[in-house]
Enzyme design. Structure first.
Site, PDB file in Angstrom:
ATOM      1  N   GLU A   1       0.856  -1.189   0.000  1.00  0.00           N
ATOM      2  CA  GLU A   1       0.000   0.000   0.000  1.00  0.00           C
ATOM      3  C   GLU A   1       0.893   1.241   0.000  1.00  0.00           C
ATOM      4  O   GLU A   1       1.705   1.435   0.914  1.00  0.00           O
ATOM      5  CB  GLU A   1      -0.909   0.038   1.210  1.00  0.00           C
TER       6      GLU A   1
ATOM      7  N   ALA B   1       6.020  11.794  -3.339  1.00  0.00           N
ATOM      8  CA  ALA B   1       6.238  13.221  -3.596  1.00  0.00           C
ATOM      9  C   ALA B   1       7.657  13.444  -4.092  1.00  0.00           C
ATOM     10  O   ALA B   1       8.569  12.675  -3.803  1.00  0.00           O
ATOM     11  CB  ALA B   1       5.982  14.050  -2.335  1.00  0.00           C
TER      12      ALA B   1
ATOM     13  N   VAL C   1       8.687  18.469 -12.957  1.00  0.00           N
ATOM     14  CA  VAL C   1       8.656  18.714 -14.399  1.00  0.00           C
ATOM     15  C   VAL C   1       9.945  18.226 -15.070  1.00  0.00           C
ATOM     16  O   VAL C   1      10.390  18.794 -16.063  1.00  0.00           O
ATOM     17  CB  VAL C   1       8.454  20.210 -14.723  1.00  0.00           C
TER      18      VAL C   1
ATOM     19  N   GLY D   1       9.064  11.860 -11.387  1.00  0.00           N
ATOM     20  CA  GLY D   1       7.915  11.160 -10.814  1.00  0.00           C
ATOM     21  C   GLY D   1       7.695   9.808 -11.459  1.00  0.00           C
ATOM     22  O   GLY D   1       7.471   8.801 -10.768  1.00  0.00           O
ATOM     23  N   THR D   2       7.770   9.746 -12.786  1.00  0.00           N
ATOM     24  CA  THR D   2       7.586   8.482 -13.486  1.00  0.00           C
ATOM     25  C   THR D   2       8.739   7.530 -13.218  1.00  0.00           C
ATOM     26  O   THR D   2       8.534   6.334 -12.960  1.00  0.00           O
ATOM     27  CB  THR D   2       7.456   8.740 -14.996  1.00  0.00           C
TER      28      THR D   2
ATOM     29  N   ASN E   1      -5.925  15.409  -6.295  1.00  0.00           N
ATOM     30  CA  ASN E   1      -4.779  15.963  -7.000  1.00  0.00           C
ATOM     31  C   ASN E   1      -3.812  14.895  -7.500  1.00  0.00           C
ATOM     32  O   ASN E   1      -2.981  15.169  -8.366  1.00  0.00           O
ATOM     33  CB  ASN E   1      -4.022  16.943  -6.093  1.00  0.00           C
TER      34      ASN E   1
ATOM     35  N   VAL F   1      -4.837  11.610  -8.465  1.00  0.00           N
ATOM     36  CA  VAL F   1      -5.450  10.580  -9.312  1.00  0.00           C
ATOM     37  C   VAL F   1      -4.834  10.588 -10.707  1.00  0.00           C
ATOM     38  O   VAL F   1      -4.517   9.527 -11.276  1.00  0.00           O
ATOM     39  CB  VAL F   1      -6.977  10.783  -9.387  1.00  0.00           C
ATOM     40  N   GLY F   2      -4.654  11.770 -11.278  1.00  0.00           N
ATOM     41  CA  GLY F   2      -4.094  11.850 -12.626  1.00  0.00           C
ATOM     42  C   GLY F   2      -2.687  11.284 -12.703  1.00  0.00           C
ATOM     43  O   GLY F   2      -2.334  10.593 -13.662  1.00  0.00           O
TER      44      GLY F   2
END
Length: 448
Positions: free
Chosen positions: A154, A159, A166, A170-171, A197, A199-200
């Site tokens: 889980e 963050a 940018v 993150g990916t 914020n 979910v996308g």
């Protein structure tokens, strides 16, 4: 366990030029050599008697995701960044990194109590994937709890530092997390409660609202949180999450080989020779020689693309004073000046009025190799020699908007501005460009 936050990815300025392209932590890359000329040179060296070939193929281009991943992989290989597997095992280095994660999560997730963040980070049932710079500074991370008997984890926190967003971290961070969770913790599913914020972000990382995991494997283990969206991600047992670009390249090469059997879109024709006519008078007084004019059909590849000689354009322009004029070079220039002025005055054109600043979008020029902005268009228009047709001007404006949409996510204001500029352009053309044939038919219909 609770709402996980994405890395906030507010996409960088738009798609004008002087995205990917787009970029790295360096100045825009210099223009690369023409691939067609390189292939032609290799062919000539191997077959000197045959002369230059008429056409040569070029490799299929790679996408923005691939370029971002390759850039980050190079940073990893050089030691600039590291993705570390962190847990509270008492080792000083891990404790230091956990405290670095606590600082980032506290800043990026202000709704989470700091005591709660610290308690979960130090809980020995939790694991973290930390993004660490060469100097040891923690730049971001993902923290998750492992349920080994259920074969799932889980995600609690996710963050990236605001100053490092940018940039594709993150990916890349989530890909490393999946690989670590599968290979080290032997889990095959991730669950998380994502706030609105996030979910996308999770959707782009392969998470879905559809929960396929049997309820008896997670009910009672994963707590329900008000306002959060439960999302699931199945971790594939064989996918190379940290080297997906290699797999994508193999797939692209196969698809490209199949497409080339049906299309000539990959063909590159030899360039035009640079011929000039000498200016009259002594050579030391010449400012420059005149370029040799040539017909469009003499340009290599133009006829092969379906072009055929035609008369004057089959449309007319309606200028700002409501006069309808023929599409002569002079009237075309006047019309394009009015169109560019209308685009520049548009409120939503603000991202396109100057070239993209590489300091704001570090990888833009690595991803966008043909940047266009309104300043560039204005210069081309002022030369009176570039835009020989309305179609050329429209193609530049569309390229400008397409670059923006390619570099930025659909949810960003830059993407939305590009859509609005394109829609304005279409409406302007519909209202001010009239078909000459239609105008000629109207008087005949009135006589009948």
């Amino acid at each position: 366990m609770h709402a996980a936050a994405a890395d906030g990815v507010p996409q960088a300025p738009q798609g004008s030029a002087a995205p990917e392209q787009q970029q790295q932590q360096q100045q825009p890359s210099q223009r690369q050599d023409d691939p067609g000329s390189t292939l032609q040179q290799e062919h000539n060296a191997a077959n000197p008697a045959q002369g230059p070939p008429a056409r040569q193929p070029v490799p299929a281009p790679v996408g923005a995701y691939t370029q971002r991943e390759e850039h980050l992989m190079r940073q990893e290989a050089s030691g600039e960044i590291e993705f570390a597997y962190v847990l509270n095992d008492g080792q000083p280095i891990n404790l230091i990194r956990l405290m670095g994660l606590k600082v980032i999560f506290s800043k990026q997730l202000p709704n989470m109590p700091r005591e709660y963040i610290c308690r979960l980070l130090l809980d020995r049932r939790h694991r973290s994937c930390a993004l660490v710079a060469r100097n040891g500074q923690v730049l971001g991370g993902v923290t998750y709890r492992v349920f080994p008997q259920q074969g799932l984890g889980e995600i609690a926190f996710c963050a990236v530092s605001a100053s490092q967003q940018v940039r594709g971290f993150g990916t890349r961070l989530m890909n490393h997390t999946k690989a670590m969770a599968r290979d080290r913790d032997h889990i095959s599913y991730f669950l998380t409660y994502a706030d609105n914020n996030a979910v996308g972000y999770f959707k782009k990382q392969g998470f879905t609202r559809e929960i396929t995991l049997p309820r008896d494997r997670w009910v009672g283990f994963i707590k329900d949180y008000d306002g959060g969206t439960l999302m699931e991600c199945a971790i594939h047992p064989k996918l190379p999450y940290t080297d997906l670009v290699s797999m994508f390249r193999v797939q692209k090469e196969y698809l490209d080989s199949q497409i080339r059997q049906l299309s000539n879109s990959h063909v590159v024709h030899p360039g035009m020779p640079r011929q000039r006519l000498p200016m009259p008078g002594p050579s030391h007084l010449r400012v420059q020689d005149l370029p040799v004019p040539m017909q469009p059909g003499d340009v290599p590849g133009v006829k092969e693309a379906g072009w055929s000689a035609s008369g004057k354009p089959g449309y007319k322009f309606m200028l700002r004073d409501n006069s309808v004029v023929d599409a002569t070079p002079s009237n075309l220039h006047t019309y394009l000046e009015e169109l560019l002025a209308a685009l520049e005055a548009l409120d939503d054109s603000w991202p396109f009025r100057a070239p993209v600043d590489p300091a704001e979008a570090l990888d833009y020029y690595d991803i966008i190799h043909d940047p266009v902005d309104m300043l560039l268009i204005a210069g081309r228009l002022a030369s009176r020699a570039y835009y020989a047709s309305l179609e050329m001007f429209v193609a530049d404006v569309r390229k400008m908007c397409d670059n923006c949409k390619y570099y930025n996510a659909q949810s960003t204001p830059y993407y939305q501005c590009a859509v609005k500029v394109q829609n304005y352009l279409d409406n302007y053309l519909d209202a001010t460009v009239t078909e000459a044939a239609a105008q000629q038919q109207q008087p005949q219909q009135q006589r009948s």
